[in-house]
Design an enzyme around this catalytic site. Structure first.
Site, short mmCIF file in Angstrom:
data_model
loop_
_atom_site.label_atom_id
_atom_site.label_comp_id
_atom_site.label_asym_id
_atom_site.label_seq_id
_atom_site.Cartn_x
_atom_site.Cartn_y
_atom_site.Cartn_z
N LYS A 104 -14.79 -15.09 10.50
CA LYS A 104 -16.29 -15.51 10.58
C LYS A 104 -16.37 -15.70 12.27
CE LYS A 104 -17.24 -18.53 6.91
NZ LYS A 104 -17.40 -19.93 6.81
N LYS A 109 -2.91 -23.17 1.27
CA LYS A 109 -2.85 -22.47 -0.02
C LYS A 109 -3.60 -20.85 0.15
CE LYS A 109 -2.71 -26.82 -2.48
NZ LYS A 109 -3.74 -27.67 -3.31
N GLY A 110 -4.55 -21.09 0.95
CA GLY A 110 -5.54 -19.94 0.75
C GLY A 110 -5.09 -18.67 1.05
N ASP A 116 -6.18 -16.83 5.18
CA ASP A 116 -7.27 -16.36 4.24
C ASP A 116 -8.50 -16.21 5.08
OD1 ASP A 116 -7.65 -19.13 4.96
OD2 ASP A 116 -7.94 -19.86 2.96
N PHE A 161 -20.60 -19.93 3.35
CA PHE A 161 -19.20 -20.51 2.73
C PHE A 161 -18.89 -19.53 1.59
CE2 PHE A 161 -16.37 -23.40 0.71
CZ PHE A 161 -15.69 -23.97 1.78
N ASP A 215 -11.21 -21.55 -1.51
CA ASP A 215 -11.68 -22.57 -2.25
C ASP A 215 -13.03 -23.27 -1.75
OD1 ASP A 215 -10.15 -24.28 -0.43
OD2 ASP A 215 -10.56 -25.81 -1.86
N ARG A 258 -10.40 -20.35 -6.26
CA ARG A 258 -9.43 -19.68 -5.71
C ARG A 258 -8.99 -18.42 -6.51
NH1 ARG A 258 -7.04 -22.67 -1.16
NH2 ARG A 258 -7.05 -24.79 -1.76
N ASP A 307 -12.18 -19.35 10.93
CA ASP A 307 -13.52 -20.10 11.01
C ASP A 307 -13.76 -20.46 12.75
OD1 ASP A 307 -16.13 -20.98 10.12
OD2 ASP A 307 -15.01 -22.97 9.71
P1 IMP Z 1 -10.60 -23.35 11.19
O1 IMP Z 1 -9.67 -24.14 11.84
O2 IMP Z 1 -12.25 -23.90 11.46
O3 IMP Z 1 -10.66 -21.90 11.78
O4 IMP Z 1 -10.59 -23.47 9.85
C1 IMP Z 1 -9.93 -22.66 8.93
C2 IMP Z 1 -9.55 -23.02 7.50
O5 IMP Z 1 -10.96 -23.65 7.02
C3 IMP Z 1 -9.44 -21.87 6.85
O6 IMP Z 1 -8.00 -21.56 6.69
C4 IMP Z 1 -10.03 -22.18 5.47
O7 IMP Z 1 -8.99 -22.90 4.70
C5 IMP Z 1 -11.15 -23.34 5.67
N1 IMP Z 1 -12.50 -22.46 5.71
C6 IMP Z 1 -13.25 -21.91 6.50
N2 IMP Z 1 -14.20 -21.32 6.12
C7 IMP Z 1 -14.12 -21.37 4.95
C8 IMP Z 1 -14.93 -20.78 3.74
O8 IMP Z 1 -16.33 -19.99 4.02
N3 IMP Z 1 -14.65 -20.82 2.55
C9 IMP Z 1 -13.44 -21.33 2.18
N4 IMP Z 1 -12.51 -22.16 3.18
C10 IMP Z 1 -12.99 -22.04 4.44
MG MG Z 2 -6.72 -22.01 4.82
#
Ligand code: IMP
Ligand code: MG
Length: 174
Positions: free
Chosen positions: A129, A41-42, A98, A151, A158, A164, A101
């Site tokens: 990040k 949703k982000g 969004d 975070f 969210d 959000r 990470d």
């Molecule tokens: P990844 O697979 O670790 O890259 O995860 C990415 C997903 O984790 C993003 O699409 C977000 O939904 C969530 N996420 C990662 N960091 C944050 C944050 O700082 N705030 C909120 N959601 C986050």
């Molecule tokens: Mg996401």
């Protein structure tokens, strides 16, 4: 109980940067029609703001994926909760996310989409990040902001489904 939120990027800062990135995307897709894929949703707030500012015609679709895993760490396995409505074969796909990470979710998602034979795939994210990246092969084509390893919430992001709708990007103070 409400958490205290410190503003990291103001509404004006985000607006200004989205405009710049939209101009770049419009230039790069001159004569084409990018197929925007919003990761729910982000990604939804960013997708709308970006799309409104693009000067090339676009089409849009939405996908909802959840990564298996516990706590704040995502795993490599991605479950498709809501798949795209339309095929992407032959289209110039632009994934709109969004935040990136660890990159695990995107790495897996890109593999799934590649199998559907789009003409191209590019990745556009509101936040990155890079310090947290595990999947180094995830190449981001457009990044609005690089953020530290904190975070963040707001503008689609969210914390436990809250915040959000904040018009800015903030950090939850402990
Ligand atoms: P990844 O697979 O670790 O890259 O995860 C990415 C997903 O984790 C993003 O699409 C977000 O939904 C969530 N996420 C990662 N960091 C944050 C944050 O700082 N705030 C909120 N959601 C986050
Ligand atoms: Mg996401």
């Amino acid at each position: 109980m409400a958490e205290k939120i410190r503003v990291l990027l103001s509404e004006q800062e985000v607006e200004k940067r989205v405009l710049e990135v939209a101009a770049q995307v419009s230039q790069d897709y001159q004569g084409k029609m990018p197929h925007l894929i919003c990761i729910l949703k982000g990604g939804v707030f960013f997708m709308c703001e970006l799309a409104k500012r693009l000067t090339v015609p676009v089409s849009m679709d939405f996908m909802y994926v959840s990564s298996y895993g516990s706590g704040t760490e995502s795993s490599g396995e991605v479950k498709i909760v809501k798949d795209l409505d339309e095929p992407v074969e032959g289209r110039d796909v632009l994934i709109v996310e969004d935040i990136i990470d660890s990159g695990r979710t995107l790495s897996h998602l890109i593999r799934i989409l590649q199998e559907r034979k789009p003409a191209s795939i590019r990745l556009c994210t509101l936040l990155d990040k890079p310090e947290r990246r595990v999947k180094k092969e995830v190449m981001v084509d457009y990044t609005c902001f690089t953020v530290p390893d904190e975070f963040v919430v707001g503008y689609g992001l969210d914390y436990d489904q809250k915040y959000r709708n904040l018009p800015y990007i903030g950090v939850i103070e402990q």
